[in-house]
Motif scaffolding. Structure first.
Motif, PDB file in Angstrom:
ATOM      1  N   ALA A 274       0.830  -1.203   0.000  1.00  0.00           N
ATOM      2  CA  ALA A 274       0.000   0.000   0.000  1.00  0.00           C
ATOM      3  C   ALA A 274       0.865   1.253   0.000  1.00  0.00           C
ATOM      4  O   ALA A 274       1.639   1.485   0.921  1.00  0.00           O
ATOM      5  N   GLY A 275       0.737   2.053  -1.054  1.00  0.00           N
ATOM      6  CA  GLY A 275       1.480   3.305  -1.103  1.00  0.00           C
ATOM      7  C   GLY A 275       2.982   3.149  -1.179  1.00  0.00           C
ATOM      8  O   GLY A 275       3.725   4.055  -0.799  1.00  0.00           O
ATOM      9  N   THR A 276       3.443   2.006  -1.669  1.00  0.00           N
ATOM     10  CA  THR A 276       4.878   1.770  -1.773  1.00  0.00           C
ATOM     11  C   THR A 276       5.231   1.289  -3.178  1.00  0.00           C
ATOM     12  O   THR A 276       4.387   0.775  -3.902  1.00  0.00           O
ATOM     13  N   TYR A 277       6.502   1.460  -3.531  1.00  0.00           N
ATOM     14  CA  TYR A 277       7.003   0.952  -4.804  1.00  0.00           C
ATOM     15  C   TYR A 277       8.473   0.633  -4.593  1.00  0.00           C
ATOM     16  O   TYR A 277       9.298   1.529  -4.382  1.00  0.00           O
ATOM     17  N   GLU A 278       8.787  -0.635  -4.628  1.00  0.00           N
ATOM     18  CA  GLU A 278      10.110  -1.120  -4.239  1.00  0.00           C
ATOM     19  C   GLU A 278      11.282  -0.414  -4.927  1.00  0.00           C
ATOM     20  O   GLU A 278      12.236  -0.008  -4.266  1.00  0.00           O
ATOM     21  N   PRO A 279      11.259  -0.216  -6.261  1.00  0.00           N
ATOM     22  CA  PRO A 279      12.417   0.416  -6.904  1.00  0.00           C
ATOM     23  C   PRO A 279      12.716   1.837  -6.414  1.00  0.00           C
ATOM     24  O   PRO A 279      13.840   2.323  -6.563  1.00  0.00           O
ATOM     25  N   LEU A 280      11.725   2.500  -5.805  1.00  0.00           N
ATOM     26  CA  LEU A 280      11.932   3.874  -5.367  1.00  0.00           C
ATOM     27  C   LEU A 280      13.026   3.991  -4.312  1.00  0.00           C
ATOM     28  O   LEU A 280      13.709   5.009  -4.233  1.00  0.00           O
ATOM     29  N   LYS A 281      13.231   2.947  -3.533  1.00  0.00           N
ATOM     30  CA  LYS A 281      14.231   3.032  -2.468  1.00  0.00           C
ATOM     31  C   LYS A 281      15.661   3.035  -3.008  1.00  0.00           C
ATOM     32  O   LYS A 281      16.607   3.270  -2.269  1.00  0.00           O
ATOM     33  N   TYR A 282      15.790   2.792  -4.319  1.00  0.00           N
ATOM     34  CA  TYR A 282      17.130   2.798  -4.918  1.00  0.00           C
ATOM     35  C   TYR A 282      17.455   4.133  -5.592  1.00  0.00           C
ATOM     36  O   TYR A 282      18.491   4.260  -6.242  1.00  0.00           O
ATOM     37  N   ARG A 283      16.561   5.111  -5.466  1.00  0.00           N
ATOM     38  CA  ARG A 283      16.839   6.455  -5.997  1.00  0.00           C
ATOM     39  C   ARG A 283      16.728   7.464  -4.860  1.00  0.00           C
ATOM     40  O   ARG A 283      15.617   7.730  -4.376  1.00  0.00           O
ATOM     41  N   PRO A 284      17.813   8.062  -4.405  1.00  0.00           N
ATOM     42  CA  PRO A 284      17.763   8.980  -3.266  1.00  0.00           C
ATOM     43  C   PRO A 284      16.951  10.238  -3.557  1.00  0.00           C
ATOM     44  O   PRO A 284      16.820  10.672  -4.702  1.00  0.00           O
ATOM     45  N   VAL A 285      16.412  10.818  -2.506  1.00  0.00           N
ATOM     46  CA  VAL A 285      15.756  12.116  -2.599  1.00  0.00           C
ATOM     47  C   VAL A 285      16.829  13.165  -2.881  1.00  0.00           C
ATOM     48  O   VAL A 285      17.940  13.111  -2.355  1.00  0.00           O
ATOM     49  N   SER A 286      16.526  14.128  -3.732  1.00  0.00           N
ATOM     50  CA  SER A 286      17.532  15.110  -4.140  1.00  0.00           C
ATOM     51  C   SER A 286      17.832  16.094  -3.010  1.00  0.00           C
ATOM     52  O   SER A 286      16.951  16.446  -2.215  1.00  0.00           O
ATOM     53  N   LYS A 287      19.065  16.535  -2.963  1.00  0.00           N
ATOM     54  CA  LYS A 287      19.468  17.531  -1.970  1.00  0.00           C
ATOM     55  C   LYS A 287      18.715  18.840  -2.201  1.00  0.00           C
ATOM     56  O   LYS A 287      18.426  19.572  -1.254  1.00  0.00           O
ATOM     57  N   ARG A 288      18.372  19.147  -3.456  1.00  0.00           N
ATOM     58  CA  ARG A 288      17.616  20.367  -3.749  1.00  0.00           C
ATOM     59  C   ARG A 288      16.280  20.362  -3.010  1.00  0.00           C
ATOM     60  O   ARG A 288      15.856  21.381  -2.480  1.00  0.00           O
ATOM     61  N   PHE A 289      15.626  19.200  -2.994  1.00  0.00           N
ATOM     62  CA  PHE A 289      14.349  19.124  -2.285  1.00  0.00           C
ATOM     63  C   PHE A 289      14.557  19.186  -0.773  1.00  0.00           C
ATOM     64  O   PHE A 289      13.843  19.908  -0.067  1.00  0.00           O
ATOM     65  N   ILE A 290      15.512  18.450  -0.280  1.00  0.00           N
ATOM     66  CA  ILE A 290      15.767  18.439   1.163  1.00  0.00           C
ATOM     67  C   ILE A 290      16.073  19.844   1.673  1.00  0.00           C
ATOM     68  O   ILE A 290      15.640  20.247   2.757  1.00  0.00           O
TER      69      ILE A 290
END
Length: 462
Positions: A274-290
């Motif tokens: 629910a609300g998850t997608y496994e491949p997403l954990k292999y792409r980091p959140v960008s520093k620009r967004f953080i």
């Protein structure tokens, strides 16, 4: 009769886009009662509940589209994330998107054009839902395939408007203005049926939400404010703890969610998937967004706490649907464009005080400076350079709707910025024209004078 009818439905459900004008049921298998016509809708509503509908995308599709934008770091993606997109050009030529929406439109046209019963309670629910789905489909197609509406331009390309089920019709693209009028008319017709039962999903409140979205996208600020207000009367904003509970993984509507994809679990585990997608954990959140979060917000903002790990791995619940925080953001920006800056800031303060502990409201004289280098958006939808308040509104939208399928449209709506990313020694550049997706080449070949969006001459092989 029942067997023939079910066969007809299955046949319609697998028809491709290029055939959406070619398939008409034989007279003996056209549904007769409102209950039989409702089966067409329930097929699609079931797909929606299972995360298989084009209209409200699955978590996997939301994650895939978000990966083409700028909140995730393409260059640092591990091999296991190969299914994710690299840039907007990866999704701009996907033919399935176009055909999926027109397949939904086709079935709505069958209902609207063929159903004789228009007065029974079931018929009114069926018609209200059909108009809502058709209007929502054209709204989504408009956002993907048409320029952002510019009130100063008299001629902008719209969509192929298919209002009836006619196997002989081969429409070319209408004007954008005609497309807008068609969508508005459909959504208002849907609202007139006042659908209330949740089983139909597209209730009157959901339709009001789509009207708020539509008027916002087309820069009709007063109407956007009105319908955003209407939704928020029934679905007020939840507080910090309410948000934390609402945005945990799960299949049910919670908090101020109006509608969502994936209400049913295909897993034996209640939370798995629910609300998850496994491949997403292999792409980091960008520093620009953080870096859009200030030091204080990194300590006190519930969104910073819930969105990603210390290793910059996204852990937020991927929400695909509609919730009232979006309505608040629509209202805030609409107030801003009307020149009501105090009302706009009041809405942003309301959102922030429900997300940030120990929050001290901002004033027009204490607005923060935009953090340099965090956003490719430098102008608003009118082409005006961002002010401090406009930047704050857009930044709050970026934070609040992270991993909810909104970022692509925000980039498109506010200037269509060009930017590039690198991966595996290759450079991928998002060009302005890519924000308008390509009309499928098979439709271009089949329909004389059907006009392709500009820019694809060198990208699509005939």
């Amino acid at each position: 009769m029942k067997h023939i009818f079910i066969t007809c439905l299955l046949f319609l459900s697998i028809t491709s886009c290029q055939e959406y004008l070619d398939i008409k049921p034989h007279e003996e298998v056209i549904p007769q009662s409102a209950e039989e016509f409702s089966a067409l809708l329930h097929t699609h509503l079931d797909q929606l509940d299972n995360g298989k509908s084009a209209l409200i995308l699955s978590a996997a599709e939301i994650a895939s589209n978000e990966s083409a934008c700028d909140n995730l770091e393409v260059a640092l993606t591990r091999a296991e994330g190969a299914l994710l997109r690299n840039y907007i050009g990866d999704i701009a030529t996907t033919e399935r998107t176009y055909s999926s929406y027109y397949s939904l439109i086709r079935d709505c046209n069958i209902i609207i054009g063929e159903m004789k019963d228009t007065e029974s309670d079931v018929a009114r629910n069926v018609l209200g839902t059909a108009y809502a789905i058709r209007g929502a489909c054209y709204y989504e197609l408009m956002r993907l395939y048409c320029d952002v509406y510019n009130p100063q331009l008299k001629s902008q390309l719209g969509l192929q408007l298919v209002a009836v089920f006619d196997m002989e019709d081969r429409p070319i693209r209408s004007s954008l203005k005609e497309t807008m009028e068609f969508i508005e008319d459909d959504l208002k017709k849907a609202l007139s049926y006042n659908v209330q039962e949740p089983i139909w999903r597209f209730t009157a409140d959901v339709v009001k939400g789509y009207l708020a979205r539509f008027y916002f996208w087309t820069q009709q600020w007063d109407n956007a404010i009105y319908y955003a207000n209407e939704v928020m009367k029934s679905y007020p904003l939840v507080n910090r703890e309410g948000y934390k509970e609402m945005m945990k993984n799960g299949y049910s509507l919670k908090g101020n969610m109006l509608i969502k994809s994936e209400l049913l679990s295909s897993s034996s585990s209640e939370q798995e998937g629910a609300g998850t997608y496994e491949p997403l954990k292999y792409r980091p959140v960008s520093k620009r967004f953080i870096d859009t979060f200030s030091d204080t917000e990194k300590t006190n903002d519930i969104r910073y706490e819930m969105y990603f790990s210390k290793k910059r791995i996204a852990v937020k619940f991927i929400f695909s649907g509609m919730r009232s925080a979006e309505m608040l953001l629509i209202r805030a920006e609409s107030y801003y464009h009307k020149g009501s800056e105090s009302l706009a800031l009041a809405d942003i303060n309301t959102l922030r005080e429900n997300r940030i502990s120990n929050y001290e409201p901002l004033t027009l004289s204490t607005l923060p400076e935009p953090v340099s280098g965090t956003d490719y958006i430098t102008q608003d939808v009118t082409g005006t350079p961002l002010t401090k308040l406009a930047s704050l509104i857009l930044t709050e939208r970026r934070k609040e709707l992270f991993l909810e399928g909104d970022r692509l449209y925000e980039l498109k709506r506010n200037g269509r910025p060009e930017f590039w990313v690198a991966k595996n020694g290759q450079k991928y550049t998002t060009r302005k024209f890519m924000y308008n997706f390509a009309i499928p080449i098979r439709d271009i070949k089949r329909i004389p004078d059907l006009q392709q969006n500009e820019g694809y001459e060198d990208y699509i092989i005939n």
